[in-house]
Design a protein around this motif. Structure first.
Motif, short mmCIF file in Angstrom:
data_model
loop_
_atom_site.label_atom_id
_atom_site.label_comp_id
_atom_site.label_asym_id
_atom_site.label_seq_id
_atom_site.Cartn_x
_atom_site.Cartn_y
_atom_site.Cartn_z
N LEU A 283 1.04 -1.00 0.05
CA LEU A 283 0.27 -0.08 -0.10
C LEU A 283 0.79 1.26 0.08
CD1 LEU A 283 -2.64 -1.17 2.60
CD2 LEU A 283 -2.54 -1.49 0.08
N VAL A 284 1.08 1.90 -1.26
CA VAL A 284 1.71 3.11 -1.30
C VAL A 284 1.15 4.17 -2.06
CG1 VAL A 284 4.04 1.78 -1.27
CG2 VAL A 284 2.76 1.95 -3.43
N SER A 285 1.50 5.46 -1.94
CA SER A 285 1.00 6.49 -2.60
C SER A 285 1.45 7.00 -4.05
CB SER A 285 0.96 7.58 -1.43
OG SER A 285 0.32 7.26 -0.34
N SER A 286 2.74 7.03 -3.81
CA SER A 286 3.15 7.73 -5.30
C SER A 286 3.41 6.65 -6.27
CB SER A 286 4.52 8.43 -4.94
OG SER A 286 5.64 7.32 -4.91
N GLU A 287 3.53 7.42 -7.54
CA GLU A 287 3.74 6.54 -8.78
C GLU A 287 4.89 5.66 -8.70
OE1 GLU A 287 2.23 8.64 -12.25
OE2 GLU A 287 3.43 7.16 -13.55
#
Lengths: 338, 338
Positions: A283-287
């Motif tokens: 679960l990560v946010s940046s591209e």
């Protein structure tokens, strides 16, 4: 809605699963649902046909259902509603405690106003994160009960051998299909894109998603049936649906995990509650982090992914959780009655 | 909905007219309506804005309104609802009698099922014919109260000097625009056609009505504002809207009569109650009879047409009728309370 649903209908699937399991555990259950429902419970159908047929007046039929429920309420120990506000209007006319599972998002202003005016009703959330936007209202939350589905029989453990990424979801901005495709291309991995385009998102699909489908790494699979989902998701290295909203639950994620395929998405909504980051997905946010996650997703243990959801999101676990909720309400009602 | 309505909304216009008149007659009135309403009554707005704006959840807001009404009900002598079923769910939680004006058609199966399950609630019909499809249910009808509008100030007596026929109405099969045009052509009279084409009737309009608009006797005037209606209808020899359904009331007909223009239509729904056949128009069924009616419509007395509706469908007459309904309910409630 008929239960189980003939087409898409997450709430109806959960209601069906719960009802069947409660009956199997020896409870006497009456299911109030529209005509055409199949259930091992006693069925009370106010409407002769499913409500989406023949332009039926859904409000009228739901109102009749609520009135009938009031009239029959002395026969029940507890009433479990999935209809949000409508049954609350009957106030204290029920002769049994009524608990409501909130199935939708609670971050819209209308929902907030509504809940602040009906704050005495016992509620169940489907994730802890679902409650967050209305935390300050101090509502009468009894429990969070995560959904359960018969994942064991619905999905087989896939081997992920095709090695692609799978985006299988409704094609709406909230699900991030355009981001998923861009991430896959950057990672140099093939992506299979499938799902329904809702009518109200046709413009979004045409302008933002369709132009990306021509890339040689992208395969457009359209709408898939259950067998197709099993194949496309089970054969994938990772289930890449990078959500852009706070999804209150997300059945699609536990279904993907049931095929052994790890999740690649954002740490939003219920997701941090559904999986252990780094074990059942990333679960990560940046591209850039998403690209990195795609590259290392094959290192995760697929059997563990399946084991995790089969145990954690099983019908018996859900039913046991609700039994505790029901017990609490019955005890409370009895002590209030003196 | 805001009251008075900004655009089309027959029910809201009637609610507004009744509220204003009751206040003028010295009653204390609280109007429960959406934000943006203007009224001389005390306004209770559950929603900050009109419900059709910003995709508001109308059911949620109506439910809040009903709950608030329950909470405030001890302050009122009588509650007058225009919301159909929703307030009924609150059952006997009101501390004042509740009467409901049914504004819609009652000949649909869903309405029939609904009313048969809520048959104790006092009802008002807007015409006697409206009740006919559910006559066998023996519902709790208190009265028929015909609508009232401030026709005197909304419309001027026209002279009908242009001599054409006017079809001014929503362009739906129920209103018979295609039949109206055919009748006018057969009668050799000019017809001005105006009104809204609802989205769901675009196909009907394109295939059945539009091809007829090219005829030299037909003038298409599109959507008209109030001034346009006054001009087109007031200048007409007859108001030709040959309805093909049982219209429960038909505000457009009394508005046309207020300009002095007689009605040419079918003897269906409320129409035989709204006018005297042969005096304020002609109610006939066959195409030939309609043609004949167009030819003799100029013989009718326009001043009498206006006088008739100004007297019979005035705000004071409507308010007096409702006062009788309220009085009856209050007397009944007091005697029931012992």
């Amino acid at each position: 809605m008929p239960v189980p649903p003939r087409e898409y209908g997450g709430t109806e699937r959960i209601v069906h699963t719960l009802t069947q399991e409660l009956v199997a555990r020896g409870h006497e259950v009456t299911l109030f649902a529209s005509g055409g429902s199949k259930t091992s419970a006693k069925l009370h159908s106010s409407s002769p046909t499913p409500l989406w047929q023949n332009g039926a007046d859904a409000l009228a039929w739901h109102a009749m259902e609520v009135e009938e429920l009031v009239n029959q309420s002395s026969h029940f120990d507890v009433i479990h509603s999935h209809l949000d506000v409508l049954p609350w209007l009957a106030g204290h006319r029920y002769e049994a405690p009524l608990v409501t599972t909130m199935h939708g998002r609670l971050d819209l202003p209308d929902q907030r106003s509504l809940l602040s005016r009906f704050r005495e009703w016992p509620l169940v959330s489907i994730s802890n994160s679902q409650r967050r936007p209305v935390e300050d209202l101090h509502l009468n939350w009894c429990a969070t009960v995560y959904h359960g589905l018969d994942l064991e029989h619905m999905y087989e453990l896939g081997d992920g051998a095709q090695g692609h990424l799978a985006f299988v979801s409704r094609l709406t901005p909230e699900k991030g299909p355009d981001l998923a495709i861009e991430v896959a291309i950057k990672a140099g991995m093939k992506i299979v894109v499938a799902g329904i385009v809702p009518d109200e998102e046709k413009d979004y699909f045409e302008s933002k998603v369709k132009p990306l489908l021509d890339h040689p790494l992208v395969e457009w699979a359209g709408e898939l049936d259950d067998a197709g989902k099993n194949r496309v998701i089970g054969g994938a290295a990772g289930f890449l649906v990078p959500i852009q909203w706070d999804e209150p639950f997300g059945l699609a994620f536990i279904e993907a995990l049931a095929t052994g395929t790890p999740i690649i998405s954002s740490p939003r909504g219920s997701l941090p509650e559904l999986i252990e980051d780094g074990r059942h997905g990333f679960l990560v946010s940046s591209e850039d982090e998403l690209v990195e996650a795609c590259r290392k997703v094959k290192t995760l243990d697929r059997a563990e992914c399946r084991r995790w959801v089969l145990e954690r999101f099983s019908p018996p676990r859900m039913a046991a959780d609700y039994e505790r909720v029901y017990d609490g309400l019955v005890t409370e009602a009895r002590s209030a009655a003196g």
